[in-house]
Structures are given as C-alpha cells and as structure tokens.
Design a protein around this motif. Structure first.
Motif, short mmCIF file in Angstrom:
data_model
loop_
_atom_site.label_atom_id
_atom_site.label_comp_id
_atom_site.label_asym_id
_atom_site.label_seq_id
_atom_site.Cartn_x
_atom_site.Cartn_y
_atom_site.Cartn_z
N VAL A 295 0.84 -1.21 0.00
CA VAL A 295 0.00 0.00 0.00
C VAL A 295 0.87 1.26 0.00
N LEU A 296 1.96 1.23 0.76
CA LEU A 296 2.82 2.42 0.89
C LEU A 296 3.62 2.71 -0.37
N PHE A 297 4.12 1.67 -1.02
CA PHE A 297 5.11 1.89 -2.09
C PHE A 297 4.61 1.57 -3.50
N PHE A 298 3.47 0.89 -3.62
CA PHE A 298 3.00 0.51 -4.96
C PHE A 298 1.53 0.89 -5.09
N ASN A 299 1.27 1.99 -5.81
CA ASN A 299 -0.09 2.50 -5.93
C ASN A 299 -1.03 1.52 -6.62
N SER A 300 -0.49 0.77 -7.59
CA SER A 300 -1.33 -0.18 -8.33
C SER A 300 -1.15 -1.61 -7.85
N GLY A 301 -0.60 -1.80 -6.65
CA GLY A 301 -0.45 -3.13 -6.09
C GLY A 301 0.52 -3.99 -6.89
N LEU A 302 0.37 -5.29 -6.72
CA LEU A 302 1.25 -6.23 -7.42
C LEU A 302 1.06 -6.17 -8.93
N SER A 303 -0.13 -5.82 -9.37
CA SER A 303 -0.37 -5.68 -10.80
C SER A 303 0.53 -4.61 -11.40
N GLY A 304 0.67 -3.50 -10.69
CA GLY A 304 1.54 -2.44 -11.15
C GLY A 304 3.01 -2.84 -11.15
N VAL A 305 3.41 -3.61 -10.13
CA VAL A 305 4.80 -4.08 -10.04
C VAL A 305 5.12 -4.98 -11.23
N VAL A 306 4.25 -5.96 -11.49
CA VAL A 306 4.49 -6.91 -12.59
C VAL A 306 4.46 -6.18 -13.93
N ALA A 307 3.51 -5.25 -14.10
CA ALA A 307 3.44 -4.52 -15.36
C ALA A 307 4.68 -3.66 -15.56
N GLY A 308 5.17 -3.05 -14.48
CA GLY A 308 6.38 -2.25 -14.57
C GLY A 308 7.59 -3.08 -14.96
N LEU A 309 7.72 -4.26 -14.37
CA LEU A 309 8.83 -5.14 -14.72
C LEU A 309 8.72 -5.60 -16.17
N GLY A 310 7.51 -5.93 -16.58
CA GLY A 310 7.31 -6.34 -17.97
C GLY A 310 7.64 -5.22 -18.94
N GLY A 311 7.27 -3.99 -18.59
CA GLY A 311 7.59 -2.85 -19.45
C GLY A 311 9.08 -2.63 -19.58
N ARG A 312 9.81 -2.80 -18.49
CA ARG A 312 11.27 -2.62 -18.55
C ARG A 312 11.92 -3.70 -19.41
N LEU A 313 11.41 -4.95 -19.29
CA LEU A 313 11.97 -6.04 -20.10
C LEU A 313 11.73 -5.80 -21.59
N LEU A 314 10.53 -5.33 -21.91
CA LEU A 314 10.20 -5.08 -23.31
C LEU A 314 10.98 -3.89 -23.86
N ALA A 315 11.33 -2.94 -22.95
CA ALA A 315 12.05 -1.75 -23.40
C ALA A 315 13.54 -2.00 -23.57
N THR A 316 14.03 -3.14 -23.03
CA THR A 316 15.47 -3.45 -23.13
C THR A 316 15.77 -3.96 -24.53
#
Length: 322
Positions: A295-316
């Motif tokens: 709640v404190l560090f991830f506004n979109s919960g685990l969904s946001g964390v996984v989507a962020g990681l996926g976005g970084r992998l696709l951007a590499t």
C-alpha cells in the motif's frame, strides 16, 4: 488500457495450467486444492473489485454472498438436488436478491456510512446462520454430495473436480472482464469519478451502482457455491467480517481498479497463507506488514509491479544492451 492492467484472462489461464503441472511434478494431488482455493477467491475478489475499484463502493460485507452461495448449495445438495443446473440458478437468484436489498439500503449513503451499513447488514445474516439449527448453527453444515454436471462426471475425482472449478472460475472472471470493458463499466467509472457530472450527462448513477452491486453479489455467490463444493462444508465463518476483510486485502494487494489485480492478489494471498499457517496460527501478523508495504510503495499493487517489470523487459534492446 493502463500499463498496470495486465491481460487478466491470460494470467488466469496460465495460473490454471500451473496447478496440474505442480501436482504432477510433486506427485501430490493436494496441490490442486490450493489452486482451487486460489481460483475461488480470485472470482470473489474480482466481484468485489467491480464495485470497489470501478464503482468506488467500499463494501465491508461482501463475503456475505460467499456464505449465501455456500449454504444454498449445501441445503440443495443435502436435499438431493445435486445438479449444477438447479443449484447455480438458485444461488444466483438468492445472492442477487440479497445484494439488491443490501445495495438499496446502503446506496442511500456514502463514505464511512456506506462501509458501516454493508458491514452491519452482512453481520445480521451471519448471526442468523450462526444461530439457526437448520444451518448447523456455529458448527456449520456438512455437505454430503458435491455438485454434479452430467452422467459419468465424478465430482470426487481430484482432476475432474479441478477442471470443473477451473472452467467455472475462468468463465466468471471472463464475465467480470466483459462487464468492466462494456459501456456499463464505463458508466460505472464515470459515476465513481464524478456522480453529479454523470447525472448531468443523463446517467442513472444510483441505478448503475445498484446493478453493479447485484452483479457483484451474484458472481460472489457462485464463488461460494464453488467453495462449498471444494470444502464439502458450509460455515457462518464464510460470511463474517474477517472474510470480507480478506477479500479487501486481496484486492488491495493485487491492485484496486486493475483487471489482473484480484487474480494476482488471490494467488499471492493463498500461497502465503498456505505456508505461513505451517509456521503459526497467527499468520495474519506476518501477512500484515507485506500488505502495508504494498500500500505504501506501490499505488497499483502487485499488478503495477508486474506490469512495470514487464515494461522494462520489453524496453530493453535485444542482446541486453542499454
């Protein structure tokens, strides 16, 4: 689609496939029951996310529909009506009527008052079940037969039963996804964002919220039907405020208002619960800090964390070059 919203159904299908693979590799059919619970709670949490994440209605009594679905299934099964084609319509109607009555009263209010009314009305039904000898009282009700589908279907075969839970859960998750992406879902979001402006545009805000409330209640009732079959038991504990709190925790953990959030939240919640219970009966004390950190560090919960990681992998770039 927001970046935090992963393909929910794809995620659910992948999770469904993991269950049998894990059971075969470990040679332990019990693992199927863990994934069954995950799917059931994913459905219940998705129905709550429909009214919480997209409708802005914080219900602290949503688990009452789990209890209604479980008890309706148990009463019908113990009376000799084991067919899905009898049980499912009864569960849907009973849960929808309860959701309509609760929503009709609760939607007259908002904010904290809405939360407290949903809690109070749900607790009334909880105590009725707890005090009724017809429902087994505080001891609950043993269900002597699981739901049947067609001749030849063995409800007590772990693989066939897992297939039943998986297919039904995927169908219900798909239904929630369809509602969210429909014009009705957009009206529901508009009512959440600015009810007065939505009214000015000609939307029936109260009616839209009430319909969403009824849909969510009916879907959660079907999750209760699956839960009753999975545990072969119905207990007042399915509908108390602690269970409603667990559903809220699942939605928050996965990401409120994200299509994949309830699925991710349910998966992590059930797996963490399974392993923490072996450590201590007071496992929520260990689970609580995890929820607070999300709640404190991830506004979109685990969904946001996984989507962020996926976005970084696709951007590499290919080859890992930066």
């Amino acid at each position: 689609m927001r970046r935090s919203q992963l393909p929910a159904l794809l995620l659910a299908v992948l999770a469904v496939g993991v269950g049998p693979v894990a059971a075969l590799v470990a040679d332990d059919p019990y693992l199927l029951s863990i994934f069954e619970r995950f799917l059931i709670f994913a459905v219940a949490a998705s129905s709550l996310n429909l009214i919480l994440g997209y409708g802005g209605m914080v219900s602290f009594g949503h688990a009452v529909y789990l209890g209604l679905g479980a008890y309706a299934t148990g009463l019908l099964a113990n009376a000799g009506h084991e067919s899905l084609w009898i049980q499912a319509p009864v569960v849907v109607v009973a849960s929808a009527i309860a959701a309509f009555l609760i929503g009709k009263i609760a939607l007259r209010t908002s904010g904290v008052h809405f939360i407290m009314i949903t809690l109070a009305l749900a607790q009334i039904l909880y105590y009725l079940a707890q005090s009724s000898s017809a429902f087994g009282g505080d001891d609950g009700m043993v269900i002597h037969a699981r739901t049947t589908l067609w001749p030849g279907y063995d409800a007590f075969d772990p693989w066939q039963f897992y297939a039943f839970v998986a297919v039904t859960s995927l169908a219900l998750l798909w239904l929630v996804d369809v509602v969210v992406r429909s014009d009705f879902g957009r009206r529901l979001v508009a009512a959440r964002e600015n009810g007065q402006r939505a009214n000015a545009l000609g939307f029936d805000v109260t009616g839209t919220r009430l319909v969403a409330f009824v849909i969510a209640g009916a879907i959660c009732g079907l999750a209760g039907m699956l839960l009753a079959n999975q545990s072969e038991f119905a207990t007042p504990g399915y509908s108390n405020w602690q269970r409603s709190g667990e559903l809220l925790a699942i939605v928050i953990l996965g990401g409120v208002g994200t299509r994949s959030g309830p699925i991710l939240g349910a998966l992590v919640f059930i797996v963490v619960e399974h392993y923490l219970v072996s450590i201590t009966t007071h496992w929520p004390i260990l689970f609580g800090p995890l929820l607070i950190l999300v709640v404190l560090f991830f506004n979109s919960g685990l969904s946001g964390v996984v989507a962020g990681l996926g976005g970084r992998l696709l951007a590499t770039p290919a080859g890992g070059a930066k």
